[in-house]
Design a protein around this motif. Structure first.
Motif, PDB file in Angstrom:
ATOM      1  N   SER A  79      39.644  39.887  36.994  1.00  0.00           N
ATOM      2  CA  SER A  79      40.392  39.875  35.736  1.00  0.00           C
ATOM      3  C   SER A  79      40.886  38.478  35.366  1.00  0.00           C
ATOM      4  O   SER A  79      40.824  38.090  34.202  1.00  0.00           O
ATOM      5  CB  SER A  79      41.551  40.880  35.767  1.00  0.00           C
ATOM      6  OG  SER A  79      42.240  40.803  36.960  1.00  0.00           O
ATOM      7  N   PHE A  80      41.323  37.685  36.338  1.00  0.00           N
ATOM      8  CA  PHE A  80      41.911  36.405  35.950  1.00  0.00           C
ATOM      9  C   PHE A  80      40.865  35.337  35.617  1.00  0.00           C
ATOM     10  O   PHE A  80      41.009  34.611  34.632  1.00  0.00           O
ATOM     11  CB  PHE A  80      42.882  35.902  37.025  1.00  0.00           C
ATOM     12  CG  PHE A  80      43.846  34.901  36.464  1.00  0.00           C
ATOM     13  CD1 PHE A  80      44.616  35.207  35.367  1.00  0.00           C
ATOM     14  CD2 PHE A  80      43.971  33.637  37.011  1.00  0.00           C
ATOM     15  CE1 PHE A  80      45.498  34.279  34.813  1.00  0.00           C
ATOM     16  CE2 PHE A  80      44.856  32.703  36.478  1.00  0.00           C
ATOM     17  CZ  PHE A  80      45.620  33.029  35.374  1.00  0.00           C
ATOM     18  N   LYS A 173      46.274  32.935  43.929  1.00  0.00           N
ATOM     19  CA  LYS A 173      47.680  32.977  44.371  1.00  0.00           C
ATOM     20  C   LYS A 173      47.803  33.616  45.750  1.00  0.00           C
ATOM     21  O   LYS A 173      48.587  34.532  45.946  1.00  0.00           O
ATOM     22  CB  LYS A 173      48.505  33.777  43.361  1.00  0.00           C
ATOM     23  CG  LYS A 173      48.644  33.073  42.004  1.00  0.00           C
ATOM     24  CD  LYS A 173      49.418  33.922  41.032  1.00  0.00           C
ATOM     25  CE  LYS A 173      49.652  33.213  39.724  1.00  0.00           C
ATOM     26  NZ  LYS A 173      50.264  34.081  38.710  1.00  0.00           N
ATOM     27  N   ALA A 205      46.854  39.145  33.486  1.00  0.00           N
ATOM     28  CA  ALA A 205      45.586  38.922  32.756  1.00  0.00           C
ATOM     29  C   ALA A 205      45.482  39.802  31.509  1.00  0.00           C
ATOM     30  O   ALA A 205      45.037  39.334  30.454  1.00  0.00           O
ATOM     31  CB  ALA A 205      44.419  39.181  33.701  1.00  0.00           C
ATOM     32  N   ARG A 320      49.450  44.220  40.238  1.00  0.00           N
ATOM     33  CA  ARG A 320      48.849  45.041  41.300  1.00  0.00           C
ATOM     34  C   ARG A 320      49.744  45.063  42.534  1.00  0.00           C
ATOM     35  O   ARG A 320      49.831  46.053  43.238  1.00  0.00           O
ATOM     36  CB  ARG A 320      47.449  44.516  41.666  1.00  0.00           C
ATOM     37  CG  ARG A 320      46.351  44.808  40.654  1.00  0.00           C
ATOM     38  CD  ARG A 320      46.212  43.793  39.576  1.00  0.00           C
ATOM     39  NE  ARG A 320      46.327  42.424  39.965  1.00  0.00           N
ATOM     40  CZ  ARG A 320      45.292  41.620  40.206  1.00  0.00           C
ATOM     41  NH1 ARG A 320      44.071  42.053  40.066  1.00  0.00           N
ATOM     42  NH2 ARG A 320      45.479  40.354  40.531  1.00  0.00           N
ATOM     43  N   THR A 344      42.500  43.078  43.745  1.00  0.00           N
ATOM     44  CA  THR A 344      43.175  42.142  44.640  1.00  0.00           C
ATOM     45  C   THR A 344      44.696  42.285  44.551  1.00  0.00           C
ATOM     46  O   THR A 344      45.252  42.264  43.462  1.00  0.00           O
ATOM     47  CB  THR A 344      42.804  40.692  44.236  1.00  0.00           C
ATOM     48  OG1 THR A 344      41.388  40.614  44.158  1.00  0.00           O
ATOM     49  CG2 THR A 344      43.347  39.676  45.217  1.00  0.00           C
ATOM     50  N   GLU A 346      47.303  40.108  46.556  1.00  0.00           N
ATOM     51  CA  GLU A 346      47.432  39.054  47.569  1.00  0.00           C
ATOM     52  C   GLU A 346      48.637  39.258  48.481  1.00  0.00           C
ATOM     53  O   GLU A 346      48.648  38.834  49.632  1.00  0.00           O
ATOM     54  CB  GLU A 346      47.552  37.682  46.884  1.00  0.00           C
ATOM     55  CG  GLU A 346      46.364  37.276  46.029  1.00  0.00           C
ATOM     56  CD  GLU A 346      45.220  36.690  46.850  1.00  0.00           C
ATOM     57  OE1 GLU A 346      45.266  36.777  48.087  1.00  0.00           O
ATOM     58  OE2 GLU A 346      44.285  36.156  46.228  1.00  0.00           O
TER      59      GLU A 346
HETATM   60  N1  LIG Z   1      44.873  39.290  37.530  1.00  0.00           N
HETATM   61  C1  LIG Z   1      45.911  38.553  37.218  1.00  0.00           C
HETATM   62  O1  LIG Z   1      46.711  38.927  36.348  1.00  0.00           O
HETATM   63  C2  LIG Z   1      46.122  37.249  37.902  1.00  0.00           C
HETATM   64  C3  LIG Z   1      45.476  36.951  39.092  1.00  0.00           C
HETATM   65  N2  LIG Z   1      45.691  35.754  39.688  1.00  0.00           N
HETATM   66  C4  LIG Z   1      45.068  35.421  40.960  1.00  0.00           C
HETATM   67  O2  LIG Z   1      43.665  35.222  40.770  1.00  0.00           O
HETATM   68  C5  LIG Z   1      42.974  35.525  42.001  1.00  0.00           C
HETATM   69  C6  LIG Z   1      41.830  36.445  41.675  1.00  0.00           C
HETATM   70  O3  LIG Z   1      42.423  37.650  41.239  1.00  0.00           O
HETATM   71  P1  LIG Z   1      41.818  38.616  40.159  1.00  0.00           P
HETATM   72  O4  LIG Z   1      40.862  37.961  39.254  1.00  0.00           O
HETATM   73  O5  LIG Z   1      42.945  39.309  39.538  1.00  0.00           O
HETATM   74  O6  LIG Z   1      41.075  39.602  41.166  1.00  0.00           O
HETATM   75  P2  LIG Z   1      40.240  40.891  40.879  1.00  0.00           P
HETATM   76  O7  LIG Z   1      40.563  41.857  41.931  1.00  0.00           O
HETATM   77  O8  LIG Z   1      40.381  41.292  39.455  1.00  0.00           O
HETATM   78  O9  LIG Z   1      38.749  40.356  41.098  1.00  0.00           O
HETATM   79  C7  LIG Z   1      38.349  39.616  42.213  1.00  0.00           C
HETATM   80  C8  LIG Z   1      36.976  39.042  41.902  1.00  0.00           C
HETATM   81  O10 LIG Z   1      36.598  38.175  42.956  1.00  0.00           O
HETATM   82  C9  LIG Z   1      35.272  38.490  43.328  1.00  0.00           C
HETATM   83  N3  LIG Z   1      35.063  38.116  44.709  1.00  0.00           N
HETATM   84  C10 LIG Z   1      35.610  38.671  45.818  1.00  0.00           C
HETATM   85  N4  LIG Z   1      35.134  38.056  46.910  1.00  0.00           N
HETATM   86  C11 LIG Z   1      34.291  37.102  46.483  1.00  0.00           C
HETATM   87  C12 LIG Z   1      33.469  36.143  47.138  1.00  0.00           C
HETATM   88  N5  LIG Z   1      33.441  36.061  48.464  1.00  0.00           N
HETATM   89  N6  LIG Z   1      32.716  35.323  46.381  1.00  0.00           N
HETATM   90  C13 LIG Z   1      32.729  35.432  45.059  1.00  0.00           C
HETATM   91  N7  LIG Z   1      33.466  36.316  44.360  1.00  0.00           N
HETATM   92  C14 LIG Z   1      34.236  37.136  45.087  1.00  0.00           C
HETATM   93  C15 LIG Z   1      35.157  39.975  43.083  1.00  0.00           C
HETATM   94  O11 LIG Z   1      33.815  40.359  42.974  1.00  0.00           O
HETATM   95  C16 LIG Z   1      35.904  40.110  41.773  1.00  0.00           C
HETATM   96  O12 LIG Z   1      35.060  39.801  40.702  1.00  0.00           O
HETATM   97  C17 LIG Z   1      44.017  36.143  42.935  1.00  0.00           C
HETATM   98  O13 LIG Z   1      44.449  35.180  43.853  1.00  0.00           O
HETATM   99  C18 LIG Z   1      45.167  36.522  42.004  1.00  0.00           C
HETATM  100  O14 LIG Z   1      46.410  36.494  42.651  1.00  0.00           O
HETATM  101  C19 LIG Z   1      46.479  34.823  39.130  1.00  0.00           C
HETATM  102  C20 LIG Z   1      47.115  35.069  37.941  1.00  0.00           C
HETATM  103  C21 LIG Z   1      47.021  36.316  37.268  1.00  0.00           C
END
Ligand SMILES: NC(=O)C1=CN([C@@H]2O[C@H](COP(=O)(O)OP(=O)(O)OC[C@H]3O[C@@H](n4cnc5c(N)ncnc54)[C@H](O)[C@@H]3O)[C@@H](O)[C@H]2O)C=CC1
Ligand SMILES: O=C(CO)COP(=O)(O)O
Length: 438
Positions: A79-80, A173, A205, A320, A344, A346
């Motif tokens: 999502s992010f 994060k 997001a 989450r 995710t 964290e």
């Molecule tokens: N969703 C949000 O509102 C926000 C998230 N974040 C941070 O962004 C980071 C990512 O979170 P989200 O996008 O929300 O997670 P998510 O759970 O929505 O998606 C995770 C993504 O990472 C991919 N992924 C997992 N392992 C992988 C690997 N080994 N190689 C390549 N891709 C891989 C998955 O396939 C998926 O597309 C986290 O650290 C989160 O804390 C930061 C700000 C806001």
């Protein structure tokens, strides 16, 4: 590389499913007012700009009028990563989103939506998608990484041979499992020569996809990188503030997840506003105390990446981490809650890392330790919460009045008094019993 322009565009009218309800209409209205305001310059300060502000404004004008100027890669199709890549594409940057799964890439390019993580939100026509990592990072100016913390090192290692001058910005994060490395530590370790930054703030997001006004912080020691990120992502809906306290900004984003879990759990017990305020502010005290031990500036925790993100994540079911806490508070096991979430969170790993690190380093982190006891040592939540409330006397803001011997002395005094009161009660009971025996 797949561009949506090459793909079937019949799906351009992808429905914004949330758009059917009233609150979505209001959001749409707000967004259109803001867009018109930003185009006409309404509300813009007319006063003379500082040289730095002028430079940024000039960069932004150039970038927005010349889409090929900044070339950006976003790694991670959750999502992010998707939300940030979409912002950049909408600002006219040359933005490519890398997703590891080829079929997902095809589907995203075809539908211009991220069906799994952001269902119903139409992405900008200009956003490109790719599953080819080498092609995605080649010739880019900045690589943004938005994979979960547990996959960060692997991702940085995979791009290491492909780096030839690109800067890297972490959007993650989390903390690495068992090493307590932050993402910036991993970048420095694997790519010591590379210019890097971290971006963090109250950035749910879904709210960003809804064009709800939001703000974030880019932290880097490199001024050009800070300016480039500000220019690339800034819009009427998204302000990008700057910092040079990389450690503080990054820790804010990681640590607040612990307290979002605590708050979700407290909400399950239907606590009142006083209790929520207490948890939030004592969480901030823990975060800044820990931050200082790790080399951060405590004042950073008063900014968007500290109290800002703490507030957003602790107040919203969109978080989450909050949802994990809420499920735990309703009696679910951690494994079941993580499985049910399917995304995710964290904080689940961060609690363990910070509990261990704080225990070893002797940093006072009572909320973190309490959560650890409930989640990983199967202690009863209410008993642990009561124990927290009975903990010793502390100063409110320890950077104003240090937690010193007077607090400690009062705590010891009260403990002694309550122990002797308990002893007296026991003695009374004993003597009553012995009277009764007589
Ligand atoms: N969703 C949000 O509102 C926000 C998230 N974040 C941070 O962004 C980071 C990512 O979170 P989200 O996008 O929300 O997670 P998510 O759970 O929505 O998606 C995770 C993504 O990472 C991919 N992924 C997992 N392992 C992988 C690997 N080994 N190689 C390549 N891709 C891989 C998955 O396939 C998926 O597309 C986290 O650290 C989160 O804390 C930061 C700000 C806001
Ligand atoms: O970091 C976030 C908002 O700033 C997102 O929080 P969650 O990872 O808990 O959804």
């Amino acid at each position: 590389m797949t561009s949506p322009n090459d793909s079937n565009k019949n799906n351009n009218s992808a429905n914004n499913e949330a758009g059917n309800n009233t609150s979505e209409k209001q959001n749409g209205m707000l967004a259109s007012i803001l867009e018109r305001a930003s185009k006409s310059g309404i509300g813009r300060k007319k006063s003379t700009r500082s040289p730095v502000e002028s430079a940024v404004a000039k960069d932004m004008a150039d970038i927005h009028s010349n889409p090929t100027k900044l070339r950006l890669a976003f790694l991670g199709g959750g999502s992010f990563g998707t939300a940030m890549a979409n912002l950049a594409a909408r600002n006219g940057c040359d933005a490519t989103l890398w997703v590891r799964n080829k079929r997902t890439v095809k589907a995203m390019a075809k539908t211009q939506t991220n069906k799994k993580y952001l269902p119903g939100y139409k992405l900008d026509d200009r956003l490109k998608y790719s599953h080819d990592l080498a092609a995605t990072v080649k010739d880019k100016d900045i690589i943004f990484i938005a994979v979960p913390g547990l996959a960060f090192r692997e991702t940085v290692k995979n791009i290491a041979p492909l780096i030839s001058g690109q800067s890297i910005v972490s959007l993650t994060k989390g903390m690495e499992k068992d090493t307590f490395a932050m993402m910036s530590d991993i970048i420095k370790e694997v790519l010591p020569e590379v210019n890097f930054g971290v971006m963090s703030g109250p950035n749910l997001a879904i709210e960003i996809m809804k064009n709800m006004p939001s703000a974030t912080v880019i932290a880097s020691e490199s001024e050009p990188l800070r300016h480039a990120v500000q220019a690339a992502l800034h819009s009427a809906f998204f302000r990008v503030f700057a910092s040079d306290d990389v450690r503080g900004v990054e820790l804010g984003g990681a640590l607040k997840n612990i307290y979002a879990i605590a708050m979700g759990m407290a909400a399950a017990y239907e606590v009142g506003e006083n209790t929520k305020a207490m948890i939030l502010t004592r969480a901030l005290a823990e975060m800044s105390r820990f931050g200082v031990e790790e080399g951060a500036n405590p004042l950073t925790f008063l900014g968007l990446s500290g109290v800002g993100d703490l507030y957003a994540t602790c107040s919203s079911e969109l978080s989450r981490n909050y949802r994990i806490g809420n499920m735990l508070g309703r009696g679910m096991s951690i494994d079941a809650a993580v499985k049910k979430l399917g995304q995710t969170a964290e904080g689940v790993n961060t609690i363990q890392q910070v509990h261990e690190k704080a225990t070893k380093a002797g940093i006072y982190m009572p909320i973190t330790h309490a959560l650890y006891a409930v989640i990983y040592e199967d202690k009863a939540a209410l008993g642990v919460a009561l124990h927290l409330m009975e903990a010793g006397f502390r100063s409110d803001v320890e950077f104003v009045m240090a937690h010193d011997h007077s607090n400690a002395a009062l705590t010891a005094h009260m403990k002694n008094s309550s122990n002797s009161a308990k002893d007296n009660t026991k003695d009374d009971a004993k003597s009553k019993n012995s009277d009764a025996d007589k």
